[in-house]
Motif scaffolding. Structure first.
Motif, PDB file in Angstrom:
ATOM      1  N   ASN A  32     -11.201   7.904  -2.346  1.00 24.99           N
ATOM      2  CA  ASN A  32     -10.087   7.819  -3.296  1.00 24.99           C
ATOM      3  C   ASN A  32      -9.224   9.068  -3.270  1.00 24.99           C
ATOM      4  N   VAL A  33      -9.839  10.237  -3.190  1.00 25.03           N
ATOM      5  CA  VAL A  33      -9.073  11.485  -3.114  1.00 25.03           C
ATOM      6  C   VAL A  33      -8.209  11.478  -1.863  1.00 25.03           C
ATOM      7  N   MET A  34      -8.807  11.134  -0.737  1.00 21.95           N
ATOM      8  CA  MET A  34      -8.045  11.136   0.513  1.00 21.95           C
ATOM      9  C   MET A  34      -6.941  10.075   0.496  1.00 21.95           C
ATOM     10  N   PHE A  35      -7.241   8.900  -0.045  1.00 19.40           N
ATOM     11  CA  PHE A  35      -6.227   7.858  -0.106  1.00 19.40           C
ATOM     12  C   PHE A  35      -5.073   8.286  -1.007  1.00 19.40           C
ATOM     13  N   ASN A  36      -5.403   8.833  -2.177  1.00 18.90           N
ATOM     14  CA  ASN A  36      -4.359   9.254  -3.116  1.00 18.90           C
ATOM     15  C   ASN A  36      -3.488  10.371  -2.565  1.00 18.90           C
ATOM     16  N   LYS A  37      -4.031  11.187  -1.685  1.00 12.37           N
ATOM     17  CA  LYS A  37      -3.247  12.245  -1.061  1.00 12.37           C
ATOM     18  C   LYS A  37      -2.508  11.754   0.186  1.00 12.37           C
ATOM     19  N   GLY A  38      -2.751  10.486   0.544  1.00 11.49           N
ATOM     20  CA  GLY A  38      -2.076   9.933   1.707  1.00 11.49           C
ATOM     21  C   GLY A  38      -2.724  10.335   3.016  1.00 11.49           C
ATOM     22  N   TRP A  39      -3.950  10.806   2.960  1.00  9.48           N
ATOM     23  CA  TRP A  39      -4.653  11.249   4.155  1.00  9.48           C
ATOM     24  C   TRP A  39      -5.567  10.170   4.710  1.00  9.48           C
ATOM     25  N   LEU A  86      -9.150  25.185   9.731  1.00 13.48           N
ATOM     26  CA  LEU A  86      -9.415  23.976   8.955  1.00 13.48           C
ATOM     27  C   LEU A  86      -8.621  24.013   7.656  1.00 13.48           C
ATOM     28  N   ASN A  87      -8.119  22.849   7.244  1.00 14.59           N
ATOM     29  CA  ASN A  87      -7.387  22.746   5.994  1.00 14.59           C
ATOM     30  C   ASN A  87      -8.121  21.788   5.056  1.00 14.59           C
ATOM     31  N   ASP A  88      -7.561  21.561   3.880  1.00 18.00           N
ATOM     32  CA  ASP A  88      -8.208  20.685   2.897  1.00 18.00           C
ATOM     33  C   ASP A  88      -8.451  19.283   3.453  1.00 18.00           C
ATOM     34  N   ARG A  89      -7.488  18.775   4.191  1.00 22.54           N
ATOM     35  CA  ARG A  89      -7.648  17.433   4.764  1.00 22.54           C
ATOM     36  C   ARG A  89      -8.818  17.401   5.737  1.00 22.54           C
ATOM     37  N   ILE A  95       0.865  -1.171   0.000  1.00 23.84           N
ATOM     38  CA  ILE A  95       0.000   0.000   0.000  1.00 23.84           C
ATOM     39  C   ILE A  95       0.905   1.224   0.000  1.00 23.84           C
ATOM     40  N   GLN A  96       0.830   1.965  -1.070  1.00 26.05           N
ATOM     41  CA  GLN A  96       1.687   3.146  -1.189  1.00 26.05           C
ATOM     42  C   GLN A  96       0.817   4.362  -1.462  1.00 26.05           C
ATOM     43  N   ASN A  97       0.820   5.248  -0.536  1.00 27.02           N
ATOM     44  CA  ASN A  97       0.124   6.502  -0.715  1.00 27.02           C
ATOM     45  C   ASN A  97       0.883   7.567   0.069  1.00 27.02           C
ATOM     46  N   THR A  98       1.792   8.220  -0.605  1.00 23.98           N
ATOM     47  CA  THR A  98       2.609   9.235   0.025  1.00 23.98           C
ATOM     48  C   THR A  98       1.729  10.395   0.462  1.00 23.98           C
ATOM     49  N   GLU A  99       1.911  10.807   1.690  1.00 26.23           N
ATOM     50  CA  GLU A  99       1.063  11.853   2.251  1.00 26.23           C
ATOM     51  C   GLU A  99       1.393  13.216   1.654  1.00 26.23           C
ATOM     52  N   THR A 100       0.361  13.898   1.208  1.00 20.35           N
ATOM     53  CA  THR A 100       0.492  15.276   0.755  1.00 20.35           C
ATOM     54  C   THR A 100       0.603  16.139   2.000  1.00 20.35           C
ATOM     55  N   GLN A 101       1.681  16.869   2.102  1.00 25.53           N
ATOM     56  CA  GLN A 101       1.909  17.681   3.289  1.00 25.53           C
ATOM     57  C   GLN A 101       1.021  18.917   3.281  1.00 25.53           C
ATOM     58  N   ILE A 102       0.476  19.220   4.446  1.00 26.68           N
ATOM     59  CA  ILE A 102      -0.341  20.422   4.609  1.00 26.68           C
ATOM     60  C   ILE A 102       0.139  21.143   5.860  1.00 26.68           C
TER      61      ILE A 102
END
Length: 111
Positions: A76-83, A24-27, A11-18
């Protein structure tokens, strides 16, 4: 019947840093939306189970299908962003769990 060996892909989903701030942020927004969609889907399932009229059932089912698709898209959006993190499991543990549930089902529902 011989079972096929279970293949585990990493399982590879590199976290998008915020930026972590009190605001509140996008995550945070996506997480809130995903939790809301999960709740909505469960609520629609209850409505489907209790719909006493076929046309009403069909309308609720159509809405449920749209909500379930939206929930999946948000996931899927959250997984792809690593969140949204998932833990990989050893193949032997997966097979053991499958066998456990299969045995339980065979005990509960004998043929």
């Amino acid at each position: 019947m011989m079972q096929q060996p279970v293949q585990v892909t990493p399982i590879q989903n590199t976290e998008t840093q915020i930026q972590k701030t009190p605001q509140l942020n996008d995550r945070d927004y996506l997480n809130d939306m995903l939790l809301t969609e999960k709740y909505m889907c469960v609520s629609y399932v209850h409505a489907l189970q209790e719909a006493s009229h076929q046309a009403l059932y069909q309308d609720i089912k159509a809405i449920f299908d749209q909500e379930a698709d939206l929930q999946r898209d948000l996931y899927n959006v959250m997984f792809n962003k690593g969140w949204y993190k998932l833990e990989s499991q050893e193949p032997q543990k997966i097979v053991q769990t499958q066998q456990q549930f299969k045995q339980y089902a065979e005990q509960q529902f004998p043929q």
